[in-house]
Design an enzyme around this catalytic site. Sequence first.
Site, PDB file in Angstrom:
ATOM      1  N   GLY A   1       3.660  38.233  30.851  1.00 24.44           N
ATOM      2  CA  GLY A   1       4.329  36.983  30.459  1.00 24.44           C
ATOM      3  C   GLY A   1       5.762  37.198  30.015  1.00 24.44           C
ATOM      4  O   GLY A   1       6.306  38.299  30.071  1.00 24.44           O
TER       5      GLY A   1
ATOM      6  N   GLY B   1      -0.950  39.714  27.164  1.00 27.17           N
ATOM      7  CA  GLY B   1      -0.014  38.765  27.800  1.00 27.17           C
ATOM      8  C   GLY B   1       1.141  39.528  28.406  1.00 27.17           C
ATOM      9  O   GLY B   1       2.279  39.064  28.460  1.00 27.17           O
TER      10      GLY B   1
ATOM     11  N   ASN C   1      -6.477  28.095  23.290  1.00 32.70           N
ATOM     12  CA  ASN C   1      -6.165  29.494  22.965  1.00 32.70           C
ATOM     13  C   ASN C   1      -7.129  30.188  22.019  1.00 32.70           C
ATOM     14  O   ASN C   1      -7.262  31.415  22.060  1.00 32.70           O
ATOM     15  CB  ASN C   1      -4.749  29.586  22.380  1.00 32.70           C
TER      16      ASN C   1
ATOM     17  N   ASP D   1      -3.460  41.895  30.770  1.00 33.67           N
ATOM     18  CA  ASP D   1      -3.300  40.502  31.183  1.00 33.67           C
ATOM     19  C   ASP D   1      -4.553  40.111  31.943  1.00 33.67           C
ATOM     20  O   ASP D   1      -5.486  40.921  32.076  1.00 33.67           O
ATOM     21  CB  ASP D   1      -2.002  40.279  31.989  1.00 33.67           C
TER      22      ASP D   1
ATOM     23  N   HIS E   1       3.143  28.791  10.906  1.00 35.01           N
ATOM     24  CA  HIS E   1       4.188  28.827  11.940  1.00 35.01           C
ATOM     25  C   HIS E   1       4.074  27.513  12.720  1.00 35.01           C
ATOM     26  O   HIS E   1       3.507  27.466  13.818  1.00 35.01           O
ATOM     27  CB  HIS E   1       3.998  30.034  12.855  1.00 35.01           C
TER      28      HIS E   1
ATOM     29  N   ARG F   1      15.466  33.048  12.172  1.00 34.63           N
ATOM     30  CA  ARG F   1      16.220  31.810  12.433  1.00 34.63           C
ATOM     31  C   ARG F   1      16.897  31.322  11.157  1.00 34.63           C
ATOM     32  O   ARG F   1      18.053  30.886  11.176  1.00 34.63           O
ATOM     33  CB  ARG F   1      15.261  30.723  12.940  1.00 34.63           C
TER      34      ARG F   1
ATOM     35  N   GLY G   1       0.564  34.799  19.762  1.00 34.01           N
ATOM     36  CA  GLY G   1       0.106  33.635  20.532  1.00 34.01           C
ATOM     37  C   GLY G   1      -0.225  32.461  19.615  1.00 34.01           C
ATOM     38  O   GLY G   1      -0.874  32.631  18.580  1.00 34.01           O
TER      39      GLY G   1
ATOM     40  N   GLN H   1     -10.976  38.552  21.683  1.00 33.86           N
ATOM     41  CA  GLN H   1     -10.205  39.770  21.405  1.00 33.86           C
ATOM     42  C   GLN H   1     -10.567  40.348  20.034  1.00 33.86           C
ATOM     43  O   GLN H   1     -10.501  41.564  19.838  1.00 33.86           O
ATOM     44  CB  GLN H   1      -8.708  39.483  21.563  1.00 33.86           C
TER      45      GLN H   1
ATOM     46  N   ASP I   1      10.787  32.689  12.417  1.00 35.64           N
ATOM     47  CA  ASP I   1      11.283  31.630  11.531  1.00 35.64           C
ATOM     48  C   ASP I   1      12.226  32.224  10.482  1.00 35.64           C
ATOM     49  O   ASP I   1      13.272  31.654  10.166  1.00 35.64           O
ATOM     50  CB  ASP I   1      10.095  30.929  10.855  1.00 35.64           C
TER      51      ASP I   1
HETATM   52  N1  LIG Z   1       4.528  33.158  16.702  1.00 35.37           N
HETATM   53  C1  LIG Z   1       5.705  32.893  17.256  1.00 35.37           C
HETATM   54  O1  LIG Z   1       6.732  32.883  16.582  1.00 35.37           O
HETATM   55  C2  LIG Z   1       5.815  32.606  18.721  1.00 35.37           C
HETATM   56  C3  LIG Z   1       4.698  32.449  19.501  1.00 35.37           C
HETATM   57  N2  LIG Z   1       4.810  32.172  20.845  1.00 35.37           N
HETATM   58  C4  LIG Z   1       3.557  32.050  21.605  1.00 35.37           C
HETATM   59  O2  LIG Z   1       3.318  33.274  22.319  1.00 35.37           O
HETATM   60  C5  LIG Z   1       2.435  33.012  23.409  1.00 35.37           C
HETATM   61  C6  LIG Z   1       2.946  33.695  24.682  1.00 35.37           C
HETATM   62  O3  LIG Z   1       4.171  33.112  25.077  1.00 35.37           O
HETATM   63  P1  LIG Z   1       4.869  33.511  26.457  1.00 35.37           P
HETATM   64  O4  LIG Z   1       4.930  34.978  26.631  1.00 35.37           O
HETATM   65  O5  LIG Z   1       6.115  32.730  26.529  1.00 35.37           O
HETATM   66  O6  LIG Z   1       3.818  32.893  27.499  1.00 35.37           O
HETATM   67  P2  LIG Z   1       3.638  33.214  29.056  1.00 35.37           P
HETATM   68  O7  LIG Z   1       2.841  32.096  29.629  1.00 35.37           O
HETATM   69  O8  LIG Z   1       4.919  33.588  29.672  1.00 35.37           O
HETATM   70  O9  LIG Z   1       2.731  34.529  29.008  1.00 35.37           O
HETATM   71  C7  LIG Z   1       1.448  34.514  28.486  1.00 35.37           C
HETATM   72  C8  LIG Z   1       0.660  35.574  29.241  1.00 35.37           C
HETATM   73  O10 LIG Z   1      -0.599  35.698  28.609  1.00 35.37           O
HETATM   74  C9  LIG Z   1      -1.549  35.930  29.619  1.00 35.37           C
HETATM   75  N3  LIG Z   1      -2.906  35.683  29.134  1.00 35.37           N
HETATM   76  C10 LIG Z   1      -3.597  34.526  29.088  1.00 35.37           C
HETATM   77  N4  LIG Z   1      -4.839  34.749  28.607  1.00 35.37           N
HETATM   78  C11 LIG Z   1      -4.924  36.062  28.328  1.00 35.37           C
HETATM   79  C12 LIG Z   1      -5.950  36.897  27.830  1.00 35.37           C
HETATM   80  N5  LIG Z   1      -7.148  36.419  27.517  1.00 35.37           N
HETATM   81  N6  LIG Z   1      -5.706  38.198  27.664  1.00 35.37           N
HETATM   82  C13 LIG Z   1      -4.491  38.703  27.989  1.00 35.37           C
HETATM   83  N7  LIG Z   1      -3.488  37.983  28.486  1.00 35.37           N
HETATM   84  C14 LIG Z   1      -3.695  36.670  28.654  1.00 35.37           C
HETATM   85  C15 LIG Z   1      -1.109  34.989  30.749  1.00 35.37           C
HETATM   86  O11 LIG Z   1      -1.687  35.346  31.993  1.00 35.37           O
HETATM   87  C16 LIG Z   1       0.391  35.221  30.713  1.00 35.37           C
HETATM   88  O12 LIG Z   1       0.796  36.295  31.543  1.00 35.37           O
HETATM   89  C17 LIG Z   1       2.335  31.477  23.513  1.00 35.37           C
HETATM   90  O13 LIG Z   1       1.126  31.045  22.887  1.00 35.37           O
HETATM   91  C18 LIG Z   1       3.544  31.014  22.708  1.00 35.37           C
HETATM   92  O14 LIG Z   1       3.360  29.709  22.189  1.00 35.37           O
HETATM   93  C19 LIG Z   1       6.013  32.037  21.451  1.00 35.37           C
HETATM   94  C20 LIG Z   1       7.167  32.192  20.707  1.00 35.37           C
HETATM   95  C21 LIG Z   1       7.153  32.466  19.296  1.00 35.37           C
HETATM   96  O1  LIG Z   2       7.811  26.676  19.678  1.00 34.15           O
HETATM   97  C1  LIG Z   2       6.991  27.272  20.395  1.00 34.15           C
HETATM   98  O2  LIG Z   2       6.015  26.734  20.943  1.00 34.15           O
HETATM   99  C2  LIG Z   2       7.172  28.747  20.565  1.00 34.15           C
HETATM  100  C3  LIG Z   2       7.286  29.271  19.195  1.00 34.15           C
HETATM  101  O3  LIG Z   2       6.310  29.433  18.494  1.00 34.15           O
HETATM  102  C4  LIG Z   2       8.635  29.367  18.620  1.00 34.15           C
HETATM  103  O4  LIG Z   2       9.632  29.362  19.370  1.00 34.15           O
HETATM  104  O5  LIG Z   2       8.725  29.467  17.399  1.00 34.15           O
END
Ligand SMILES: NC(=O)C1=CN([C@@H]2O[C@H](COP(=O)(O)OP(=O)(O)OC[C@H]3O[C@@H](n4cnc5c(N)ncnc54)[C@H](O)[C@@H]3O)[C@@H](O)[C@H]2O)C=CC1
Ligand SMILES: O=C([O-])CC(=O)C(=O)O
Length: 333
Positions: A14, A11, A105, A42, A187, A162, A130, A112, A159
């Site tokens: 992203g 990603g 997802n 990506d 999460h 936070r 993700g 992967q 978390d």
């Molecule tokens: N665990 C946690 O605490 C958190 C998890 N997240 C999650 O992280 C993930 C990414 O968030 P963002 O960077 O904001 O999203 P984003 O949409 O800005 O970036 C995601 C990127 O992943 C790429 N992508 C999609 N399928 C792919 C694949 N098969 N292989 C490689 N890359 C691929 C997309 O093209 C995009 O560039 C989301 O699922 C989000 O919900 C976000 C915040 C906290």
């Molecule tokens: O809330 C979401 O979807 C993104 C995330 O996982 C976080 O911010 O903890």
Amino acid sequence: MSGTIKVLVTGAAGQIAYSLVSFIAKGDVFGTNQPLSLVLLDIAPMMGVLNGVVMELKDCSFPLLKEIIPTDDYAVAFRDVDVAFLVGAMPRKEGMERKDLLAANVKIFKGQGEALDKHAKKNVKVIVVGNPANTNALICSKYAPSIPKENFTAMTRLDQNRAQAQIADRLGCKVEDVQKVIIWGNHSATQYPDVRHATAVVEGTTTPVQKAVQDDNWLKNEFISTIQKRGAAVIAARKLSSAMSAAKASCDHVRDWWCGTPEGKWVSMAVFSDGSYDVPEGLMYSFPVRTKPDHTYEIVKGLDIDDFSRQKMDLTAKELEEERATALEVCSA
Ligand SMILES: NC(=O)C1=CN([C@@H]2O[C@H](COP(=O)(O)OP(=O)(O)OC[C@H]3O[C@@H](n4cnc5c(N)ncnc54)[C@H](O)[C@@H]3O)[C@@H](O)[C@H]2O)C=CC1
Ligand SMILES: O=C([O-])CC(=O)C(=O)O
């Protein structure tokens, strides 16, 4: 200077990755003495954007960054990887729960997992960011049977961070002086942020957080719900999900896993349950863990669990069991 390690970020074009890659490249995770080869994966339509990220990384002139490999090819991305930050996945939009992303997802993490199994080092360390992170990590491991299960983790560090920040705000103390907050479970909005064992340094004295806060009602209600819903609150405000804080938390998670937790401290990460605290074995569940500089970890054992906590810990386990069943169905379809 130690030998170069190969670090994969998926990603990579992203939002989260935009902060994460610079944190990694400047030494925040593996130390300022550890040279890196950074692999950026990506999907094909994002290669133009990814090229811009590569240009910026070069322009940063990071001394530790020996090589940058941008790619959309799993065989290139996962080859001989030491550490994998699996970020790439669809983020949720306002009004969605993270588990609503499962159908979209989880297949990414199946693919992967297979790629890790085929191409990565067998001692690769994997953090899944993700969403829904716990279940994606479980699926990733299932499809990488040649890699030990303990090498797969999911991120609940955001978390934890936070929770520490909310307590520090409430007490007017330093965020780093709040320790031993625990995130149990998923999460998701069922996670249980638990301060029953947490301490804070207040006016120079290490004090149990419950005693320092002196407001059980706040701790059992508003505090918990703030942490459970913080991701949604950021989305409502930014119209995009947390990115800078998620990048920082993933660095904290991997740094502590790689370097070890300081004596007397623990951190929360989702790992495979070994049945500790009666959490069903085999669930990817967030526990307090201690880590060692040899990159191993153990779940902190023997903490007392009261009725309030038991109920919350069981609820989040039940949600994870349901997510696992849905994910397995999606993957076998
Ligand atoms: N665990 C946690 O605490 C958190 C998890 N997240 C999650 O992280 C993930 C990414 O968030 P963002 O960077 O904001 O999203 P984003 O949409 O800005 O970036 C995601 C990127 O992943 C790429 N992508 C999609 N399928 C792919 C694949 N098969 N292989 C490689 N890359 C691929 C997309 O093209 C995009 O560039 C989301 O699922 C989000 O919900 C976000 C915040 C906290
Ligand atoms: O809330 C979401 O979807 C993104 C995330 O996982 C976080 O911010 O903890």
